[in-house]
Design an enzyme around this catalytic site. Structure first.
Site, PDB file in Angstrom:
ATOM      1  N   GLU A  23       0.828  -1.220   0.000  1.00 14.66           N
ATOM      2  CA  GLU A  23       0.000   0.000   0.000  1.00 14.66           C
ATOM      3  C   GLU A  23       0.861   1.269   0.000  1.00 14.66           C
ATOM      4  O   GLU A  23       2.079   1.193   0.185  1.00 14.66           O
ATOM      5  CB  GLU A  23      -0.911   0.005   1.227  1.00 14.66           C
ATOM      6  CG  GLU A  23      -0.142  -0.086   2.539  1.00 14.66           C
ATOM      7  CD  GLU A  23      -0.736   0.748   3.652  1.00 14.66           C
ATOM      8  OE1 GLU A  23      -1.177   1.883   3.403  1.00 14.66           O
ATOM      9  OE2 GLU A  23      -0.721   0.262   4.803  1.00 14.66           O
ATOM     10  N   LYS A  84      -5.381  10.674   0.857  1.00 12.38           N
ATOM     11  CA  LYS A  84      -5.467   9.318   1.406  1.00 12.38           C
ATOM     12  C   LYS A  84      -6.710   8.663   0.808  1.00 12.38           C
ATOM     13  O   LYS A  84      -7.825   9.124   1.016  1.00 12.38           O
ATOM     14  CB  LYS A  84      -5.562   9.430   2.930  1.00 12.38           C
ATOM     15  CG  LYS A  84      -5.791   8.135   3.663  1.00 12.38           C
ATOM     16  CD  LYS A  84      -5.793   8.385   5.180  1.00 12.38           C
ATOM     17  CE  LYS A  84      -6.428   7.236   5.925  1.00 12.38           C
ATOM     18  NZ  LYS A  84      -6.545   7.513   7.376  1.00 12.38           N
ATOM     19  N   VAL A 104      -5.257   0.336   3.192  1.00 10.37           N
ATOM     20  CA  VAL A 104      -5.430  -1.117   3.074  1.00 10.37           C
ATOM     21  C   VAL A 104      -6.702  -1.418   2.272  1.00 10.37           C
ATOM     22  O   VAL A 104      -6.666  -2.189   1.311  1.00 10.37           O
ATOM     23  CB  VAL A 104      -5.459  -1.789   4.474  1.00 10.37           C
ATOM     24  CG1 VAL A 104      -5.898  -3.244   4.378  1.00 10.37           C
ATOM     25  CG2 VAL A 104      -4.094  -1.682   5.130  1.00 10.37           C
ATOM     26  N   SER A 138     -12.649   1.592  10.875  1.00 10.67           N
ATOM     27  CA  SER A 138     -11.980   1.723   9.570  1.00 10.67           C
ATOM     28  C   SER A 138     -12.685   0.881   8.510  1.00 10.67           C
ATOM     29  O   SER A 138     -13.103  -0.246   8.788  1.00 10.67           O
ATOM     30  CB  SER A 138     -10.535   1.263   9.695  1.00 10.67           C
ATOM     31  OG  SER A 138      -9.945   1.183   8.412  1.00 10.67           O
ATOM     32  N   ASP A 140     -11.220  -0.555   6.336  1.00  9.55           N
ATOM     33  CA  ASP A 140     -10.352  -1.727   6.123  1.00  9.55           C
ATOM     34  C   ASP A 140     -11.117  -2.987   6.561  1.00  9.55           C
ATOM     35  O   ASP A 140     -11.012  -4.035   5.918  1.00  9.55           O
ATOM     36  CB  ASP A 140      -9.077  -1.658   6.974  1.00  9.55           C
ATOM     37  CG  ASP A 140      -8.088  -0.610   6.473  1.00  9.55           C
ATOM     38  OD1 ASP A 140      -8.355   0.017   5.440  1.00  9.55           O
ATOM     39  OD2 ASP A 140      -7.048  -0.422   7.148  1.00  9.55           O
ATOM     40  N   LYS A 157      -3.321  -1.731  14.571  1.00 13.24           N
ATOM     41  CA  LYS A 157      -2.486  -0.730  15.202  1.00 13.24           C
ATOM     42  C   LYS A 157      -2.838  -0.582  16.680  1.00 13.24           C
ATOM     43  O   LYS A 157      -4.004  -0.609  17.047  1.00 13.24           O
ATOM     44  CB  LYS A 157      -2.668   0.619  14.506  1.00 13.24           C
ATOM     45  CG  LYS A 157      -1.535   0.896  13.547  1.00 13.24           C
ATOM     46  CD  LYS A 157      -1.906   1.974  12.579  1.00 13.24           C
ATOM     47  CE  LYS A 157      -2.930   1.443  11.616  1.00 13.24           C
ATOM     48  NZ  LYS A 157      -3.518   2.502  10.796  1.00 13.24           N
TER      49      LYS A 157
HETATM   50  N1  PSU Z   1      -0.267   1.027   9.261  1.00 18.84           N
HETATM   51  C1  PSU Z   1       0.771   1.824   9.574  1.00 18.84           C
HETATM   52  N2  PSU Z   1       0.709   3.101   9.157  1.00 18.84           N
HETATM   53  C2  PSU Z   1      -0.333   3.579   8.415  1.00 18.84           C
HETATM   54  C3  PSU Z   1      -1.430   2.735   8.081  1.00 18.84           C
HETATM   55  C4  PSU Z   1      -1.331   1.462   8.531  1.00 18.84           C
HETATM   56  O1  PSU Z   1       1.711   1.410  10.222  1.00 18.84           O
HETATM   57  O2  PSU Z   1      -0.298   4.734   8.010  1.00 18.84           O
HETATM   58  C5  PSU Z   1      -2.592   3.224   7.233  1.00 18.84           C
HETATM   59  C6  PSU Z   1      -3.077   2.072   6.364  1.00 18.84           C
HETATM   60  O3  PSU Z   1      -3.079   2.511   5.023  1.00 18.84           O
HETATM   61  C7  PSU Z   1      -4.486   1.801   6.848  1.00 18.84           C
HETATM   62  C8  PSU Z   1      -4.916   3.170   7.264  1.00 18.84           C
HETATM   63  O4  PSU Z   1      -5.305   1.225   5.861  1.00 18.84           O
HETATM   64  O5  PSU Z   1      -3.757   3.668   7.925  1.00 18.84           O
HETATM   65  C9  PSU Z   1      -6.158   3.142   8.128  1.00 18.84           C
HETATM   66  O6  PSU Z   1      -6.727   4.397   8.164  1.00 18.84           O
HETATM   67  P1  PSU Z   1      -8.222   4.580   8.731  1.00 18.84           P
HETATM   68  O7  PSU Z   1      -8.122   4.187  10.183  1.00 18.84           O
HETATM   69  O8  PSU Z   1      -8.528   6.037   8.551  1.00 18.84           O
HETATM   70  O9  PSU Z   1      -9.117   3.693   7.935  1.00 18.84           O
HETATM   71 MN    MN Z   2     -11.763   6.135  10.689  1.00 22.52          MN
END
Ligand code: PSU
Ligand code: MN
Length: 303
Positions: A23, A84, A104, A138, A140, A157
């Site tokens: 990604e 993003k 992701v 997310s 994801d 995370k």
């Molecule tokens: N893992 C990391 N750093 C990141 C991400 C994941 O160590 O920056 C990113 C990935 O691209 C993941 C996104 O899909 O953060 C999730 O963002 P959100 O919680 O807004 O869906």
């Molecule tokens: Mn979110």
């Protein structure tokens, strides 16, 4: 805007290749330059060393790229205006000829167009802490039930609500496979108190499960959780203290929506004096290596 029908036709069919996708949101929004570019290139190298082929995915000026060149990775790594791109942002990014780095969820969707089955990243998005208030989950997580691409990560995370993330994946019918572990790894920390129902001793066992699910047409992706290497694993309570601090700062700064994850990751680099960044790079490269092994095995099974 480019001709989208033509663009779709130009996307390669990689089903007969040992392909691993990577990604780009982590490149533009997850790490500072130049560590981000070094990390992205090291991931590609780790995949190659296992006999697989890396494809870093992103959108450049509205064009879907399955496999960025080294120069394009370098350029995107310096780009501070790239948007993003999660699933919902794909049409906006393409229709307006914008440059975007894919999350992701966004990467899984595009990888599936090219029939790539295996994906390596650091951590996936999940159910955020304070979910009861914010409803921040997310996309994801929903992507895994829609798109048959399997993702190797080091766990959700650590900034997230882990038990709720696992419950959500279970509801969606997504297998969470521990790679050489029976406990959920927590991104910066190797292990945790959370038991996993499914684990695998090696890449072949993972590839066999993915193959079964493909042939049966289960149409979901699996999540392979691979613990961070021992030498880079951070103490859970030490890390958690810093995460709590970052969360307080975030509340004070009124950060919501897609800005949440990048904000927290950025604050953690400062709060851990760079430790979180070093660990982040180490775990991503380690995941790329395991993804390479799985792609190699899956390719052999299919043949
Ligand atoms: N893992 C990391 N750093 C990141 C991400 C994941 O160590 O920056 C990113 C990935 O691209 C993941 C996104 O899909 O953060 C999730 O963002 P959100 O919680 O807004 O869906
Ligand atoms: Mn979110």
């Amino acid at each position: 805007m480019m001709n989208i029908e033509q663009m779709l036709k130009n996307i390669p069919d990689l089903s007969d290749k040992p392909a691993v996708c990577l990604e780009t949101t982590v490149l533009t929004h997850g790490m500072p330059y130049p560590d981000n570019v070094k990390c992205a290139l090291a991931c590609e190298e780790a995949v190659r060393e296992e006999g697989a082929i890396p494809y870093t995915i992103g959108i450049l000026n509205g064009e879907i790229k399955i496999g960025l060149t080294k120069e394009e990775i370098e350029e995107l790594g310096k780009n501070t205006t790239a948007i993003k791109v999660s699933r919902k942002d794909i049409p906006y990014c393409i229709a307006n000829s914008l440059t975007g780095s894919t999350t992701v969820a966004g990467t899984m969707f595009l990888a599936n167009l090219a029939k790539i089955k295996i994906f390596a990243t650091g951590g996936i998005g999940g159910v955020h802490r304070g979910f009861n208030e914010t409803m921040d989950v997310s996309s994801d997580l929903t992507e895994f039930s829609k798109t048959p691409v399997s993702v190797v990560c080091a766990g959700p995370k650590a900034i997230l609500d882990i038990p709720r993330t696992l419950e959500y994946l279970e509801t969606q019918g997504v297998p969470v496979i521990g790679y050489q572990t029976k406990k959920m790894p927590l991104f910066y920390t190797r292990t945790s108190e959370y038991d996993l129902d499914i684990s695998a001793d090696d890449a072949l066992q993972v590839a066999e499960m993915i193959h079964v699910s493909d042939v049966l047409g289960l149409k979901h992706g699996s999540l392979i959780v691979n613990p961070i290497p021992e030498d880079y694993s951070l103490d859970y309570s030490w890390m958690d203290e810093r995460i709590q601090k970052a969360l307080k700062m975030m509340e004070k700064d009124n950060i919501t929506g897609k800005k949440v994850t990048p904000y927290l990751l950025d604050k953690l680099v400062a709060l851990t004096e760079g430790q979180s960044l070093k660990s982040n790079v180490a775990l991503i490269v380690n995941n790329a290596k395991v993804a390479g092994k799985i792609a190699y095995q899956l390719h052999s099974i299919k043949k």
